[in-house]
Design an enzyme around this catalytic site. Structure first.
Site, PDB file in Angstrom:
ATOM      1  N   GLY A   1      35.022  33.794  35.246  1.00  0.00           N
ATOM      2  CA  GLY A   1      35.360  34.386  33.957  1.00  0.00           C
ATOM      3  C   GLY A   1      34.507  33.819  32.841  1.00  0.00           C
ATOM      4  N   ALA A   2      33.198  33.700  33.097  1.00  0.00           N
ATOM      5  CA  ALA A   2      32.309  32.986  32.179  1.00  0.00           C
ATOM      6  C   ALA A   2      31.570  33.892  31.210  1.00  0.00           C
ATOM      7  CB  ALA A   2      31.300  32.164  32.981  1.00  0.00           C
TER       8      ALA A   2
ATOM      9  N   TYR B   1      52.012  37.699  32.797  1.00  0.00           N
ATOM     10  CA  TYR B   1      51.062  36.653  32.409  1.00  0.00           C
ATOM     11  C   TYR B   1      51.685  35.274  32.606  1.00  0.00           C
ATOM     12  CZ  TYR B   1      47.827  33.939  29.538  1.00  0.00           C
ATOM     13  OH  TYR B   1      46.935  33.006  29.093  1.00  0.00           O
TER      14      TYR B   1
ATOM     15  N   SER C   1      48.035  27.888  30.766  1.00  0.00           N
ATOM     16  CA  SER C   1      48.470  28.457  29.488  1.00  0.00           C
ATOM     17  C   SER C   1      49.675  27.692  28.960  1.00  0.00           C
ATOM     18  CB  SER C   1      48.831  29.926  29.670  1.00  0.00           C
ATOM     19  OG  SER C   1      49.477  30.432  28.518  1.00  0.00           O
TER      20      SER C   1
ATOM     21  N   ASN D   1      38.776  30.027  35.785  1.00  0.00           N
ATOM     22  CA  ASN D   1      39.200  30.457  34.459  1.00  0.00           C
ATOM     23  C   ASN D   1      39.550  31.930  34.347  1.00  0.00           C
ATOM     24  OD1 ASN D   1      39.132  30.537  31.355  1.00  0.00           O
ATOM     25  ND2 ASN D   1      37.397  31.847  31.894  1.00  0.00           N
TER      26      ASN D   1
END
Length: 651
Positions: free
Chosen positions: A411-412, A548, A535, A482
């Site tokens: 997820g970069a 989520y 999170s 990520n």
């Protein structure tokens, strides 16, 4: 060997130095002439000093510059008269020679000139070119090379026996020039070292270089064909990672490993024997040590053998003033014919790989001709442990804390992942970003900072990506997991299965797949670590974010189990829990407005609703991630670190 000279381009040069820089770049552009800063050039000219006196000067390529890319800034001007006076001395240590040449600079702030500055000053022509041409060195390093040069060139080329570069080489040239008319020759070949061409015209000096090298190439090609090798196959990526781990242990720190060309497996032992007889050119011992390691099914035993042999090689110097360099191979031949290089950083490993490629081509011809005879052990050791090289090592700045490390960040393409990739790269790591967003190919597109486009929920694609990383860089030390998506607004009652499944697939299952595929490589990593991006919702969930919150809670549990399982392997696994990081794609303007309204806050108030009243940035999260993997927290695993400015609900 093709001439690259272009009259139109050459005509753009307004000064001697401009023309010198132009023709130097032509030489540097051809890797068959020079590699990675090798070779040097000069031009003699005049200069009027501050007092109106006209001086004879020589512009010489400066140390640390590369002929392929440099302009006039890559040359240092020297007082020619003073440099020539040095050649009149009968003895001078190389360290003193360097100091004297530094004193001869017209600009005290200019870089040090090439160690062959005196040789360039002595050659009585305006332009002097010096290369380490592969073809000429290949012939020079085979028994009977001098006779072959006579066959190729007749009496047009002067061949001199090898003398160590520096003051010794200058004295050799001084004595030769005193008794020889160099204008009768197209070139001077220094055996085992390289070739010099010269003329009062830049074009003619360059063309002589191209001509003599082309004739050597043609002789090899006409007699023995072309040396053609394939690019190294990937082989077993876990085996590559294991070999890199063994080399890193010998080096005393993480190394990068690059693949070179491969040779037929049936030639490995033959080439290995030839390679024990010297490098292609003396400077290659600095890049690649005197010989490669030979690695079979058990890399550990091959590396132990290399270390033992290298320690013996160093010990035979019998010089208590020398400090042994780390006894690790800079390149290795595997029994199936694959070849890999090893270096403390990407640049050094890439140079070693290029030198290995060139050396393997020379071995092809040596095998065809019948033998190889480069410089002997003492000459090579004298170069590898030369006082000037030792001085360079002492001047080197300490490496960044993650130099030599290899990291993957999922997820970069943006936000926290992008920030993590940037900080890891700043700290010296090679970083490969993974993302489904095609823009990652543009945002991560420089050496050692590479983006791959793939769907992280596709385990086969993840496996292929990690195999690519290991094949191209040698292993894997760091995983920052990520990848994530966030969809707001739906309470459990209205949450659709499609959204639930999509969020869990990306936020939870893709992380399991990445960690699963990374573990076989991480167990061979250097102080390996995994950091997952969780999170604040794990500790303090909010309404309307069931999928989520559940996915991040599940990810945290996955991290804890992985920490338990991987601790015996020496792999740390930790989590960072950000909150309210608004410079990410998860927070669209709509999502931000909705959340702020839910709390009855303005958007600005919502951004700083933590105890510290701080606005959290992606880089803050990245720095926290690095604390787990840059040596700041080496004995921590299974931990959860909030990056939220102090959330009262979490506290």
């Amino acid at each position: 060997m093709q001439s690259r000279w272009n009259n139109t381009d050459a005509a753009q040069a307004k000064t001697d130095l401009d023309l010198r820089a132009y023709s130097s770049r032509l030489i540097g552009a051809d890797t068959a002439l020079v590699l990675h800063g090798g070779g040097n050039t000069s031009v003699k000219s005049t200069h009027t000093d501050r007092f109106g006196e006209k001086l004879d000067i020589i512009w010489v390529k400066a140390s640390g510059f590369d002929l392929a890319s440099m302009g006039p800034e890559g040359f240092t001007a020297l007082d020619l008269r003073r440099v020539l006076k040095l050649a009149g001395l009968e003895s001078l240590s190389d360290a003193d020679m360097v100091n004297e040449v530094l004193c001869a600079r017209l600009d005290a702030s200019a870089a040090a000139a090439s160690i062959e500055a005196i040789v360039h000053a002595l050659i009585p022509f305006k332009f002097v070119d010096h290369s380490h041409a592969d073809a000429i060195l290949t012939i020079s390093n085979t028994p009977g090379g001098k006779e072959r040069f006579a066959e190729i060139y007749g009496d047009r080329v002067l061949v001199l026996p090898y003398i160590k570069p520096g003051f010794d080489l200058a004295i050799q040239f001084r004595d030769v020039i005193a008794n020889t008319d160099l204008s009768a020759y197209d070139a001077v070949i220094s055996e085992n070292h390289g070739v010099f061409t010269f003329d009062d015209d830049a074009f003619r000096s360059y063309e002589k270089m191209i001509l003599v090298v082309d004739e050597a190439e043609a002789w090899l090609r006409n007699n023995y064909g072309r040396a053609e090798f394939t690019q190294t196959d990937a082989g077993d990526p876990v085996g590559v990672a294991a070999a890199r781990k063994g080399v890193s242990d010998l080096a005393g720190g993480a190394v990068i490993s690059r693949k070179s060309k491969s040779i037929p497996g049936s030639n490995v032992q033959r080439y290995g024997a030839l390679l024990r007889k010297g490098t292609l050119t003396p400077e290659h011992v600095i890049h690649n040590k005197p010989y490669p390691a030979m690695l079979g099914d058990d890399p550990e035993s091959g590396l132990a053998a290399f270390r033992s042999e290298y320690v013996g090689y160093f010990g035979r110097a019998e010089d208590a003033d020398l400090t042994m360099l780390a006894p690790f191979p800079h390149w290795a031949l595997f029994e199936d014919g694959r070849c890999r290089s090893f270096g403390p950083n990407l640049k050094r490993a890439s140079i070693s790989a290029d030198v290995a490629d060139t050396t393997l081509e020379a071995m092809y011809y040596a095998d065809q001709i019948g033998d190889w005879q480069g410089l002997g052990e003492q000459d090579l050791r004298d170069l590898e442990y030369w006082e000037l090289e030792q001085a360079k090592l002492k001047r080197q700045k300490p490496a960044s804390e993650l130099t030599g490390k290899i990291a993957v960040v999922s997820g970069a393409a943006a936000g926290i992942g992008q920030a993590c990739a940037e900080v890891l790269f700043e700290k010296g790591a090679v970083v490969i970003g993974l993302d489904i967003d095609p823009s990652i190919s543009e945002t991560m597109s420089k050496p050692g900072y590479e983006g791959l486009v793939l769907d992280l929920t596709d385990e086969a694609a993840v496996a292929n990506a990690l195999a690519y990383v290991v094949d191209n860089y040698g292993g894997l030390d760091i995983v920052v997991s990520n990848a994530g998506i966030f969809r707001t607004g739906a309470k459990i009652e209205t949450l659709g299965d499609e959204d639930w499944d999509a969020i869990l697939a990306v936020n939870l299952s893709s992380h399991r797949k990445l960690i699963k595929q990374a573990v076989p490589f991480l167990r061979h990593g250097i102080n390996p670590g995994i950091v997952v991006i969780g999170s604040r919702n794990v500790a303090a969930p909010g309404g309307g974010a069931a999928a989520y919150s559940v996915s991040k809670a599940g990810l945290t549990q996955l991290m804890r189990v992985a920490a338990l399982e991987l601790a015996p392997e020496g792999v740390t696994v930790n989590a960072v829990h950000p909150d309210a990081v608004f410079d990410t794609r998860l927070w669209t303007p709509e999502a931000l407005a909705t959340s702020a309204a839910r709390y009855g806050l303005t958007i600005d108030e919502y951004k700083t609703r933590n105890l510290l009243k701080a606005e959290i940035k992606s880089r803050d999260v990245a720095l926290a991630v690095c604390a787990f993997i840059d040596g700041t927290l080496p004995a921590t695993t299974g931990a959860q670190l909030p990056v939220d400015g102090g959330n009262d609900r979490v506290i």
